[in-house]
Design an enzyme around this catalytic site. Sequence first.
Site: not given
Ligand code: NAP
Length: 440
Positions: A36, A48, A130, A188, A191, A202, A206
């Site tokens: 960078v 949270r 991305e 898994g 959901e 979903d 996209k």
């Molecule tokens: P996740 O496992 O549910 O994690 C969400 C995180 O955000 C947790 O750490 C949660 O805190 C925190 N959070 C949620 N609401 C909050 C709030 N109001 N204030 C503060 N913190 C908050 O989600 P993820 O699977 O990592 O996905 C994250 C993003 O990436 C989403 O937009 C998803 O669509 C996108 N994405 C995910 C994947 C995948 O394979 N997982 C693939 C492509 C895109 P706590 O831990 O304390 O609950």
Amino acid sequence: MNGYRDLRVALLGAGSVGSQVARLIIEQGDELAARVGARLTLAGIAVRDIDAQRDVELPRELFTTDAETLVLGADIVVELMGGVEPARTLILQAIEAGADVVTANKALIAECGAELAEATERVGAQLTYEAAVAGAIPILRPLRESLAGDHITRVLGIVNGSTNYILDRMDRFGDSAEDAMKVAAELGFLEADPTLDVEGYDAAQKATILASMAFHTNVPVDAVHREGITAITAEQIETAKHAGQVIKLLAIAERVEAPDGSLGVSARVYPALINRDHPLAAVHEGKNAVFVEAEAAGELMFYGAGAGGVETASAVLGDLVSTAKRHVAGGPGIQMSNHAQYEILPVEDVYTRYLIMLEVADEPGVLASVAGILAEQGVSAASVEQAPSKSSRDGEGPRNATLVIGTHTAREAALAATVRALDASDVVRHVTSVLRMEGN
Ligand code: NAP
């Protein structure tokens, strides 16, 4: 250290993706700094529940529940919380305060992409996402930058791993829809509430992002025609196989000629037949792929992991590095190009082909009647196959036959009218299945 300046990175969320992004920023600190030209310093991680179990062990002092304060002191905000609020408000605050933003949040971009683009343009900030489409697969940057001098004509995407897993099991292992769903849930792939995946929501989010980027047009998510996979039966999968096809849930963005001759854009999601020798037919299990057709480049295929914490983190890190480099170089961020503003056309204006399965009376003249109905709507048959129906083979009820008709390309409105006319005809007992064929 090495005279690099610091760039303060605020991470919102430490779930599947966020915890991996944090780990990579910390573990690869020196290498990222060299790439960078500035050190990416994790200023804090908003969650949270600070005491929640994490996939990765991270320094406790980085965690906070005060996302707003964290955002306001950052050079770059990486939003990995998911959902529209509070992500939208925090990102708008970050942009107003002069930060650049990286997110993986498809729901947010699909819902509020235009609003966020307007905010970044106003202040010259950069917003990249991305990872929001097809996880680890680089597809948005190729559409936005690598193909910026070309004319894209069509994008066909398998962008939902869960539904691809279900359809693939039905196709390759002969599972019923119910059994395939059960296995997908156990592994898994689904959901707790599978509606977002199996009803195509979903994939529609996209499709919005792909269509907007491919056609330099703001395509709102409610303009995406959406059908899910819940009505797909094992019998349809078998019929497809027999016809040398496979059923995939496709997110389609296409440049289409409107009835008045002008060019428009169609964005749609539905289960469709793809020829078995098309590259998308070889996308198995939970994998994703996006097939792009462009006037000069021809056909391109992007394939890989559409989800997974560390895989998705790779795409987020890619955005983070390129955003950080721009930050170091100075000047305004690269903005979304939406100069074309094509009209968004309804699905009725799309040109496609159908495979129609009918149960008809097994008597002379039926084929001619069916051909007459097609001709009345200006639809021509490319293939017709006839077999005794199951009830006739079992010796039960009146003698019926099954007809499988493959049509030539026609306007969706004409094809839909044909199906309605067939359904209403005396010689047709019922229309068993109608599937579109894509990707010729
Ligand atoms: P996740 O496992 O549910 O994690 C969400 C995180 O955000 C947790 O750490 C949660 O805190 C925190 N959070 C949620 N609401 C909050 C709030 N109001 N204030 C503060 N913190 C908050 O989600 P993820 O699977 O990592 O996905 C994250 C993003 O990436 C989403 O937009 C998803 O669509 C996108 N994405 C995910 C994947 C995948 O394979 N997982 C693939 C492509 C895109 P706590 O831990 O304390 O609950």
